[in-house]
Design an enzyme around this catalytic site. Structure first.
Site, mmCIF file in Angstrom:
data_model
loop_
_atom_site.group_PDB
_atom_site.id
_atom_site.type_symbol
_atom_site.label_atom_id
_atom_site.label_comp_id
_atom_site.label_asym_id
_atom_site.label_seq_id
_atom_site.Cartn_x
_atom_site.Cartn_y
_atom_site.Cartn_z
ATOM 1 N N ARG A 187 0.841 -1.119 0.032
ATOM 2 C CA ARG A 187 -0.080 -0.123 0.026
ATOM 3 C C ARG A 187 0.906 1.303 -0.006
ATOM 4 O O ARG A 187 0.468 2.365 -0.818
ATOM 5 C CB ARG A 187 -1.067 0.113 1.233
ATOM 6 C CG ARG A 187 -2.108 0.918 1.200
ATOM 7 C CD ARG A 187 -3.289 0.749 1.990
ATOM 8 N NE ARG A 187 -4.323 0.084 1.665
ATOM 9 C CZ ARG A 187 -5.377 0.426 1.010
ATOM 10 N NH1 ARG A 187 -5.684 1.737 0.824
ATOM 11 N NH2 ARG A 187 -6.124 -0.749 0.479
ATOM 12 N N GLU B 251 -9.386 6.056 7.384
ATOM 13 C CA GLU B 251 -7.967 6.226 7.120
ATOM 14 C C GLU B 251 -7.628 7.586 6.586
ATOM 15 O O GLU B 251 -6.619 8.271 6.932
ATOM 16 C CB GLU B 251 -7.471 5.170 6.407
ATOM 17 C CG GLU B 251 -7.531 3.988 7.273
ATOM 18 C CD GLU B 251 -7.190 2.612 6.431
ATOM 19 O OE1 GLU B 251 -7.908 2.494 5.497
ATOM 20 O OE2 GLU B 251 -6.015 2.037 6.517
#
Lengths: 759, 260
Positions: free
Chosen positions: A311, A712
């Protein structure tokens, strides 16, 4: 209609009065036993002898369990099977559990654990990224590289090239409620657990594996966590398994919680990174080539490090089109605690890397960093592809950033700061705007699914249940709003129930910001089924089922108007099922991590923040003066909850990059294992001026009510604090500040001194 | 914590007697000692509480000297105000809990390198009064956690000559809020005195070079170009010796500016 209302968190009154039950508040049976681990006192070595006599004979001790005593598999890992619950002979980090004490109280268990005489023959420990690179201590045998275009020739033709590197520290989750589990043995050797976890299904699976039973023999319940932040995605496994194993061996309920110091020493944290970069622009100030080497300190076991590092690579572009790019990820195996998921899951580190490049290059070019960023944004009109080949659709950042810069007077304030700094030799101000484009979906495609269970009772009251867990983020309230909105009833009729593997099976972790997207849709799917059954039953005399309306607490079928409870009662008496399971799987996603190509994200969430800071160049002391945020949550499910997530995300992100410093010594001992040494932002540290607004728009893909994930993405708004500090330090002279994170007062002072010296 | 007996004498004489017992240790506010006991880093058989002794408490301002009883808590010193810089210091030690339990005698007897009071005592040229003698501050602080106190000797009072000008400034470690560097400056009958806490491996110390410079010109500018060597400064997870050495200069200037 409950949708889109700024309702308070469903448990807010209980949170503030202390009535909300956490695991440690659950009354336990009188014979409940308590557990504590005995920990390794060296970072790497071989256990040469272990004398536990004094532990076994200590007051209150019922049993002492070592690796050899475990009834099933000795493993707590999410997937890789490389993380024993109890070290079987070799230890890999300071703080690794070696044995387990079962005693009549928490305190007696801890006191007994301290009496062990364990001799460990130390081996040379690999502690730092440098240590690991020197001996090529890699996961998966070596680095992973993804690329697009041809970096080297493009770089060779670039007009301006910069090179540099940034160190980015890790971060302790500092959930207020520490890790905790409670296991109760049942008939047939079954086990029921109450656990503070973001992933009840993984707890179920790992406990079943440890006990050698099928999954159906284990049930896990989670009503709420006192904070998770990714730190309860896999890190609760050890306690849950320890409790289950001890309960299995003793036949008694067993409970375990870590004291704060142990919690910080044992559990994983955000990965610290070193990012080395080289970037080139053409004469027009457009990025032509960027090269990243991301060094990731993963710790001793794999845990979630591979997808975290992936990621980070997936966010190495952030909001910018980079025609030629090469990203090399070095996943270093070290003798430190196993770094784990933390809000953003590697994305923030990758994003800091490219934002650092943008800041550095703008400084080199003498451009306003915002103008340089805007000039390199992905195009809004014609979707361009990310380095991994996903077209950037629904890209609103050019408009969003322009609006934020206008409303917060970015340009005027930047000019005013320049003037102010010229007259201020000691205090220097800085300002920065950084954007966020964050990909929404689990990169492991099969995790993008969710289930739900909705029951309508004969009195018209409703319970909802789904696989998502509540950690304070407001998921339960949002999903309840979906159910109440769809049924057209008051929120008071909908009861939110604890996440339970016995009600909804095979769930994914509440992670990747996906909670509302996935579970909201699954609940809607279940509600739709029940409504459809009621509608078919009521649709008589030419009324079509699709024309039966559920609104304002009523069900209307042609001329028939019933209260919702009358409709429920009547449906029940006519033998209509009022219970349904719902399901959702995110469409349009695919991903091949080995080559780094595909369409891993369903969509992107956006946002931008402007942070203004002041530093004292004599000491490095610094303060955030003002923050302006405009954030994209699509069509908000609950603006109050969303704004709360954005404020908290920014503060946590800024804390990560400024005050929160983890320090390990040269023996691999974590020296910052309590709030007395590790500084998280407190309420008094939030910016005095803190303007948060929601972008007015809806998701371009059909998510639940066209909303967007919010868990997030806002954390990365905190990157603007680091870049504002860099801007302030830059005001001390001509050189680029090269500020690493966390930008503690000492780092800010040293950077300012260096920049000033080169004047 | 290991088991211990607790004595609560109400007179100094009884306290001294109780401290004559084997492995007896005085307990004042307990803000350091109790956590130490909890960590099992000390094993006294008897703790002799000093907080029930009236003659060890209270603050008197007589003839320009402030006399503070050894068992006086920080909050009381903060409230007093007759020596403003000292009250300011006391009002910023720890948190309300610490200030209402911790005592001046306890702090000086412990001589933690990051504590605030040692800087005040040394910079003020205070006198440490014990049950059997008076010790000048200059002779009192002998090293990290070490003092001139003998076994069983307790601080009954501290006498501060109130200077003409004084100020204390500390640079707080953000998590614990202990002084990373704290500087107390005074100007009075004893001349200029500068005491630095938090920074040195040897505990609190007087920065004599700064004192000399400030004697002729009590202004921040007098300190221009002066610095303490990084050698001998504390280097730990919160700061390098170089950073602490640098901060000593900056914080001293701030203290001089604050003293006016």
């Amino acid at each position: 209609m409950s949708m889109g209302k700024p309702l308070p968190h469903d448990s807010a009154p209980m949170h503030v009065t202390g009535a909300a039950r956490y695991i440690d508040d659950i009354p336990v049976p009188a014979d409940c036993l308590h557990l504590a681990f005995g920990l390794s006192h060296v970072a790497r070595g071989v256990i040469s002898s272990m004398d536990l006599t004094a532990v076994r004979t200590a007051p209150g001790v019922v049993r002492v369990i070592t690796a050899a005593d475990l009834p099933g598999v000795n493993d707590i890992s999410s997937a890789a099977h490389d993380e024993p619950l109890l070290a079987p002979g070799e230890v890999h980090y300071h703080g690794q559990p070696i044995f387990l004490v079962v005693a009549t109280s928490h305190r007696l268990a801890r006191e007994a654990a301290a009496k062990a005489e364990v001799v460990i023959d130390p081996k040379p420990a690999i502690l730092t990224i440098d240590d690991a690179v020197a001996v090529r201590s890699y996961f998966e045998g070596g680095p992973l590289t993804w690329k697009r275009g041809d970096v080297d020739p493009a770089m060779a033709k670039a007009d301006t090239i910069i090179e540099g590197k940034i160190e980015i520290g890790g971060q302790e989750h500092f959930y207020l409620e520490g890790q905790i589990s409670l296991a109760s043995p049942q008939d047939n050797g079954d086990m029921v657990l109450a656990t503070s976890t973001q992933h009840p299904t993984e707890i179920q699976h790992k406990v079943a594996e440890a006990l050698g039973t099928p999954f159906h023999a284990v049930r896990v319940e989670t009503r709420r966590m006192g904070g998770g932040f990714g730190g309860k995605e896999s890190q609760g496994n050890a306690l849950a398994i320890a409790c289950a194993v001890a309960a299995h061996l003793t036949g008694k309920p067993c409970k375990m919680r870590y004291d704060r110091d142990d919690d910080m020493i044992i559990t994983g944290k955000r990965h610290d990174f070193r990012i080395a970069y080289k970037a080139g622009v053409d004469a027009k100030g457009k990025l032509v080539a960027v090269e990243f080497d991301q060094y990731v300190r993963c710790g001793w076991s794999q845990d979630l490090s591979l997808p975290v590092a992936d990621r980070a690579m997936l966010h190495a572009d952030n909001a910018y089109f980079i025609p030629n790019i090469r990203i090399t990820s070095h996943r270093m195996k070290t003798n430190t605690c196993s770094a784990t998921a933390f809000r953003g899951f590697g994305g923030p580190q990758g994003m800091v890397g490219i934002e650092r490049v943008m800041d550095h290059m703008a400084h080199r070019l003498g451009m306003d960093p915002l103008e340089f960023r805007q000039a390199n944004f992905y195009k809004k009109s014609k979707p361009q592809e990310t380095p991994y080949g996903q077209p950037v659709k629904g890209f609103i950042l050019p408009d969003l950033v322009r609006q934020l810069a206008d409303t917060a007077n970015y340009k005027t304030r930047r000019d005013a700061i320049r003037t102010w700094n010229e007259k201020s030799p000691i205090l220097k101000k800085g300002i920065a705007l950084t954007p966020v484009k964050f990909g929404i979906s689990f990169t492991l495609t099969h995790l993008n699914q969710a289930g739900a269970l909705v029951n309508v009772y004969a009195d018209g009251s409703v319970t909802i249940n789904h696989g998502g867990t509540e950690m304070g983020q407001g998921l339960f309230q949002k999903v309840a709003q979906v159910a109440a909105g769809e049924f057209g009833i008051d929120m008071g009729r909908v009861r939110i129930t604890a996440t339970d593997t016995g009600k909804v099976p095979n769930t994914s972790a509440t992670a990747a910001s996906s909670g509302s997207d996935l579970n909201g849709m699954a609940v809607k799917n279940a509600v739709d089924q029940i409504k459809d059954r009621i509608a078919r039953f009521l649709a008589v005399d030419g009324v079509k089922p699709k024309d039966v309306l559920f609104a304002d607490g009523k069900v209307t079928a042609g001329n028939t108007v019933l209260s919702f409870e009358e409709a429920a009662k009547m449906a029940h008496e006519n033998r209509i099922s009022l219970s349904a399971t719902g399901f959702y799987a995110t469409p349009d996603i695919s991903w091949d991590r080995t080559i780094g190509k595909g369409h891993p994200f369903y969509y992107f969430a956006h946002g931008a923040a402007i942070t203004e800071v002041v530093i004292d160049t004599l000491t490095g002391e610094n303060k955030i003066l003002r923050v302006d945020i405009l954030h994209d949550v699509g069509q908000s499910l609950n603006p109050a909850v969303d704004v709360g997530q954005i404020e908290g995300g920014f503060v946590q992100g800024a804390g990560w990059l400024t005050t929160e410093e983890l320090v390990w010594d040269d023996k691999g001992v974590l020296r910052t294992h309590a709030p007395s040494t590790y500084k998280i932002p407190a309420c008094s540290d939030r910016p005095d001026v803190f303007n948060v607004a929601l972008w007015n728009g809806e998701n371009h893909v059909p998510t639940i009510y066209r909303s967007k994930a919010v868990g997030e993405p806002p954390l990365m708004l905190g990157i603007s604090a680091l870049m504002a500090l860099s801007d302030a330090v830059g005001a001390c002279g001509e050189a680029y500040p090269n500020l690493s994170a966390p930008a503690t007062p000492e780092r800010v002072y040293m950077a300012a001194k260096k920049v000033g010296a080169k004047r | 914590m290991y088991a211990f007996e607790l004595e609560r004498p109400t007179t100094l004489a009884d306290a001294i007697k109780a401290l004559g017992g084997e492995e007896a240790q005085p307990l004042s506010g307990g803000q350091t000692l109790i956590p130490t006991l909890k960590q099992r880093l000390a094993m006294p058989s008897t703790l002799v509480s000093l907080t029930g002794i009236d003659e060890l408490k209270g603050i008197k301002n007589e003839g320009g000297t402030l006399t503070i009883g050894g068992a006086t808590c920080h909050a009381d010193v903060a409230k007093d105000g007759s020596y403003p810089a000292l009250s300011d210091l006391a009002g910023h030690i720890g948190d309300p809990h610490v200030r209402n339990r911790g005592t001046i005698g306890g702090s000086l007897a412990n001589n933690d390198p990051s504590a605030c009071y040692p800087a005040a005592a040394l910079a003020s040229g205070a006198t440490i009064v014990t049950n059997n003698r008076e010790i000048a501050a200059d002779n009192y602080f002998t090293g990290l956690f070490e003092t001139a106190l003998d076994e069983g000797e307790i601080i009954t009072a501290v006498k501060f000559p109130i200077p003409e000008k004084a100020a204390y400034v500390k640079f707080e470690q953000p998590a614990s809020r202990f002084a990373l560097v704290g500087v107390f400056v005074t100007k009075g009958a004893n001349g200029v005195r500068v005491a630095v806490t938090g920074a040195s491996e040897g505990g609190v110390f007087r920065w004599t070079e700064a004192e000399e410079a400030l004697s002729s010109n009590f202004a921040p500018s007098a300190l221009e170009g002066l610095s303490v060597p990084a050698d001998g400064m504390i280097g730990d997870l919160h700061g390098t010796p170089e950073y602490r050495a640098h901060l000593v200069g900056v914080i001293t200037k701030r203290a001089v500016m604050k003293a006016g």
